[in-house]
Design an enzyme around this catalytic site. Structure first.
Site, PDB file in Angstrom:
ATOM      1  N   ASP A 259      48.373  61.914  42.396  1.00 28.51           N
ATOM      2  CA  ASP A 259      47.440  61.980  43.528  1.00 28.51           C
ATOM      3  C   ASP A 259      48.072  62.512  44.805  1.00 28.51           C
ATOM      4  OD1 ASP A 259      45.663  60.859  41.818  1.00 28.51           O
ATOM      5  OD2 ASP A 259      45.810  58.836  42.634  1.00 28.51           O
TER       6      ASP A 259
ATOM      7  N   ASP B 253      53.522  45.662  30.491  1.00 32.04           N
ATOM      8  CA  ASP B 253      53.738  44.231  30.705  1.00 32.04           C
ATOM      9  C   ASP B 253      52.504  43.482  30.194  1.00 32.04           C
ATOM     10  OD1 ASP B 253      51.836  44.614  32.631  1.00 32.04           O
ATOM     11  OD2 ASP B 253      53.173  44.333  34.338  1.00 32.04           O
TER      12      ASP B 253
ATOM     13  N   ASP C 271      59.919  43.697  40.173  1.00 32.60           N
ATOM     14  CA  ASP C 271      59.361  45.048  39.982  1.00 32.60           C
ATOM     15  C   ASP C 271      57.939  45.145  40.534  1.00 32.60           C
ATOM     16  OD1 ASP C 271      61.720  45.442  38.783  1.00 32.60           O
ATOM     17  OD2 ASP C 271      60.946  45.795  36.760  1.00 32.60           O
TER      18      ASP C 271
ATOM     19  N   ASP D 152      48.486  50.774  39.926  1.00 36.22           N
ATOM     20  CA  ASP D 152      47.482  51.249  38.973  1.00 36.22           C
ATOM     21  C   ASP D 152      47.150  52.716  39.245  1.00 36.22           C
ATOM     22  OD1 ASP D 152      45.378  51.705  37.299  1.00 36.22           O
ATOM     23  OD2 ASP D 152      44.083  50.115  38.098  1.00 36.22           O
TER      24      ASP D 152
ATOM     25  N   GLU E 155      43.696  54.274  40.132  1.00 27.05           N
ATOM     26  CA  GLU E 155      43.207  54.308  41.518  1.00 27.05           C
ATOM     27  C   GLU E 155      43.457  55.702  42.070  1.00 27.05           C
ATOM     28  OE1 GLU E 155      41.621  51.880  42.061  1.00 27.05           O
ATOM     29  OE2 GLU E 155      42.506  50.387  40.756  1.00 27.05           O
TER      30      GLU E 155
ATOM     31  N   HIS F 114      52.356  45.278  50.759  1.00 22.57           N
ATOM     32  CA  HIS F 114      51.921  43.981  50.220  1.00 22.57           C
ATOM     33  C   HIS F 114      52.736  43.631  48.970  1.00 22.57           C
ATOM     34  CE1 HIS F 114      48.833  40.903  49.030  1.00 22.57           C
ATOM     35  NE2 HIS F 114      49.303  41.208  47.824  1.00 22.57           N
ATOM     36  N   GLU F 115      52.825  44.580  48.045  1.00 21.92           N
ATOM     37  CA  GLU F 115      53.525  44.293  46.784  1.00 21.92           C
ATOM     38  C   GLU F 115      55.012  44.011  47.028  1.00 21.92           C
ATOM     39  OE1 GLU F 115      51.832  43.615  44.280  1.00 21.92           O
ATOM     40  OE2 GLU F 115      49.972  44.427  45.076  1.00 21.92           O
TER      41      GLU F 115
ATOM     42  N   HIS G  10      55.611  40.507  47.740  1.00 23.03           N
ATOM     43  CA  HIS G  10      55.775  39.697  46.528  1.00 23.03           C
ATOM     44  C   HIS G  10      57.189  39.870  45.972  1.00 23.03           C
ATOM     45  CE1 HIS G  10      51.680  38.440  46.235  1.00 23.03           C
ATOM     46  NE2 HIS G  10      51.188  39.627  45.943  1.00 23.03           N
TER      47      HIS G  10
ATOM     48  N   HIS H 180      50.572  34.855  47.898  1.00 21.74           N
ATOM     49  CA  HIS H 180      49.413  35.231  48.713  1.00 21.74           C
ATOM     50  C   HIS H 180      49.177  34.273  49.868  1.00 21.74           C
ATOM     51  CE1 HIS H 180      47.675  37.826  45.284  1.00 21.74           C
ATOM     52  NE2 HIS H 180      48.308  38.563  46.177  1.00 21.74           N
TER      53      HIS H 180
END
Lengths: 576, 89
Positions: A25, A71, A95, A99, A102, A294-295, A298, A304
């Site tokens: 993309d 996974d 890791d 997606d 998207e 955001h990821e 994590h 969250h």
């Protein structure tokens, strides 16, 4: 904020990451840049540093995948789940997966970075006018070679600024063909293909051969998505076909008819009822920068948050001027403490910050779409104004490399030639030329003897010889004390000796032995009187020594007299 | 007067997203993000009621805690989001 059970976190502060593959993309430099900016969000408020690896196992392995991607947590097609990441730890832990069903953008529709042409890799400006017609996507109008192009300002006829849009006719990514363009037709398993195909793969990615026969040459690459291509469905990469017939009715634009989820789609042939070929229409897409930030939260140990405005809130919301919420800051600082580096003072715009230098030899840059008028660059460029060097108050470092003055700031570099009156060039991405370096460079110098370039960031340094790099190594290896948190300036003194500045002191480094000479540190203000003793950039340029503090410089002559105080912006950067 | 279009939903080949009823969507969402069917520390599974799970989800996402599958909650479930479960399993 919330952390994972047991407060999972990295047991080291120099976190590494590796980008395993790319999405079709966006151009790869835009993706690199989005990830680098996403890491910077966390770097700015913690003592963490992030170093990109190009091989081996990194703490955070980043990849794009579709549906079942290796996974236990498959993605679900377009929309819905966007990405996921695992808390810190070994193996898959840490890791981040994105997606690829998207549509990845910078949050405001197709992010199209141009190649070649005459716009120095600027982004397409949509809409733009060409020959009195308005275009909202790349076009092949005005060309005979079928290469899609766009204007990088709002009016091509006025400004004549253009570049070519990503297409398989220009380049491929990944694969084993070093980015060569597709060759059509090509033979694969004795069948001939006139366009990119997903045949032979089970991951849905479109590919092509870069020679006329894959069966014999085995050379291939993945096809970049055109901005007009549909997303997902069963025709990924194909353009919509208007008009098309669906359930006996003719449609001239994308429609949500036939779907219960309201998503816009189109047929990629003239008759859906017969061919059943379709895909979703390009939309605003999701900001890769915001989702990645955001990821990575994590991947660093944050779960969250229940605060809607926080970055770690589970739902996606586009924010034009992003800044980290206090809840996120408190969360990450609970795990890692507060940072010693610069604090964010301005919101982060979600815009690309890289431009590249396309090779003009490969594509004829004079092959303009259809020149008619005299260039008159009055319309604004799409280059992000926040990446405008002239609006930068304080650079991370300024130095001379190959006789050219370089200005470094947050992953970007601008160059000012030492001869002539030309202005600065950039912003260029640091990672494009020196991929091993972090975004923030505290100091740099070129060894005049060996032409090796030394870069310092925090307590680490790298040495580049051409394209090969050594490091990062700890500055303690050079003999600098552990109390030195960063090297803020470097001054070559004769051959083989360099003065390294930090705080109110400086040390002399012997480049041959790679050790600090005896008798150091010395106080800067004792040896260099009349300059600020908290200068953050020190460098030599055209026989003078420059000490910079914020937007000002103090220039010292060979007799160590300050002979000028001026503005970095006007005198060195040559801003208007 | 125009005749209202009668929407016909079709199955698009290659479409991963399946047409689901609101209840199916809610059940799938609550399971996927850890609000129901959570494994307890003692090792056995306990199924919390849907009402409780909905309340928990509404609290987590800052919605009004009605325990009902209201429009606000359904809309939230349809929003694009991160795939990491909200309730650790």
């Amino acid at each position: 904020y919330k952390t994972f059970d047991g407060d999972l976190k990295w047991d080291h502060q120099d976190v590494t990451y590796r980008i395993l593959n790319y999405s079709p993309d966006m151009e790869s430099s835009l993706i690199d840049d989005a990830f680098a900016r996403a890491f910077k969000v966390w770097r700015d408020v913690t003592p963490l540093t992030f170093t990109r690896l190009f091989e081996g196992t990194a703490d955070i392995m980043i990849s794009f995948g579709k549906a079942d991607h290796g996974d236990l947590y498959p993605f679900d097609g377009k929309d819905g789940l966007l990405a996921h990441a695992y808390p810190p730890g070994e193996g898959i832990q840490g890791d981040a997966h994105f997606d690829d069903d998207e549509f990845w953008t910078l949050g405001k529709g197709p992010a199209v970075k141009t190649l070649y042409g005459n716009a120095d890799g600027a982004m397409c400006h949509f809409p733009f006018t060409f020959e009195g017609r308005s275009y909202t996507s790349c076009t092949t109008d005005g060309r005979t070679d079928n290469l899609p192009w766009c204007s990088t300002t709002s009016d091509y006829n006025k400004d004549k600024k253009f570049g070519f849009c990503p297409s398989e006719l220009l380049y491929t990514f990944g694969g084993n063909a070093d980015g060569a363009k597709c060759v059509f037709p090509f033979t694969f398993l004795e069948k001939e293909y006139d366009s990119c195909t997903t045949e032979g793969r089970n991951d849905g990615y479109r590919w092509c051969a870069t020679t006329s026969n894959f069966d014999t040459d085995k050379k291939y690459g993945f096809c970049p998505s055109r901005d007009t291509a549909v997303i997902g469905g069963n025709s990924e990469g194909e353009p919509c076909h208007f008009p098309f017939v669906f359930l006996g009715k003719e449609y001239n634009s994308c429609t949500s008819e036939g779907r219960g989820d309201g998503k816009l789609w189109c047929s990629t042939t003239g008759n859906y009822d017969e061919d059943k070929k379709w895909g979703f229409c390009p939309d605003q897409g999701y900001s890769l920068f915001l989702v990645a930030a955001h990821e990575f939260g994590h991947a660093l140990g944050l779960d969250h948050s229940s605060i809607r405005e926080a970055l770690m809130y589970p739902m996606y919301t586009y924010a034009e001027d992003f800044s980290l919420h206090q809840d996120d800051i408190e969360g990450i600082q609970y795990l890692y403490g507060s940072g010693t580096g610069p604090k964010p003072t301005t919101p982060e715009p979600d815009t690309p910050s890289t431009t590249s230098n396309p090779d003009p030899d490969e594509t004829d840059s004079t092959d303009e779409p259809k020149p008619t008028d005299v260039p008159n660059p009055t319309t604004p460029s799409t280059v992000d104004p926040d990446k405008d060097a002239c609006k930068t108050l304080k650079f991370d470092t300024i130095t001379v490399i190959e006789g050219v003055l370089h200005f470094f700031k947050d992953g970007h570099v601008w160059k000012v030639p030492s001869r002539g009156d030309a202005g600065h060039k950039g912003a260029l991405s640091i990672s494009e030329r020196w991929p091993a370096l972090p975004a923030v460079i505290d100091s740099a110098f070129e060894d005049v003897l060996t032409k090796k370039i030394y870069f310092f960031s925090g307590t680490r340094f790298w040495v580049y010889t051409g394209k090969s790099v050594l490091g990062p190594r700890s500055i303690e290896k050079l003999g600098l004390p552990s109390s030195v948190q960063k090297v803020e300036g470097a001054l070559q003194r004769g051959k083989g000796k360099v003065l390294l500045f930090s705080g109110e002191n400086f040390w002399r480094l012997d480049l041959k032995t790679q050790k600090i000479d005896r008798g150091y540190p010395k106080y800067t203000d004792v040896v260099f009187g009349g300059v600020p003793n908290d200068a953050h950039d020190v460098f030599q340029y055209k026989g003078h020594i420059y000490f910079c503090r914020d937007r000002f410089y103090w220039r010292m002559n060979s007799r160590r007299q300050v002979d000028r105080v001026g503005y970095v912006k006007y005198d060195l950067l040559r801003c208007p | 007067w125009s005749i209202p279009l009668k929407s016909v939903f079709v199955t698009f080949p290659g479409d991963i997203v399946k047409n689901m009823t609101d209840v199916e969507l809610a059940e799938s969402y609550l399971k996927k993000f850890g609000y129901i069917n959570t494994v307890q520390r003692s090792g056995f599974q306990s199924m919390t009621s849907t009402d409780k799970a909905l309340k928990r989800m509404q609290r987590q996402l800052g919605l009004e805690e009605t325990g009902q599958l209201d429009k606000q909650t359904l809309d939230a479930m349809k929003q694009p989001r991160c795939g990491v479960p909200d309730v650790a399993n």
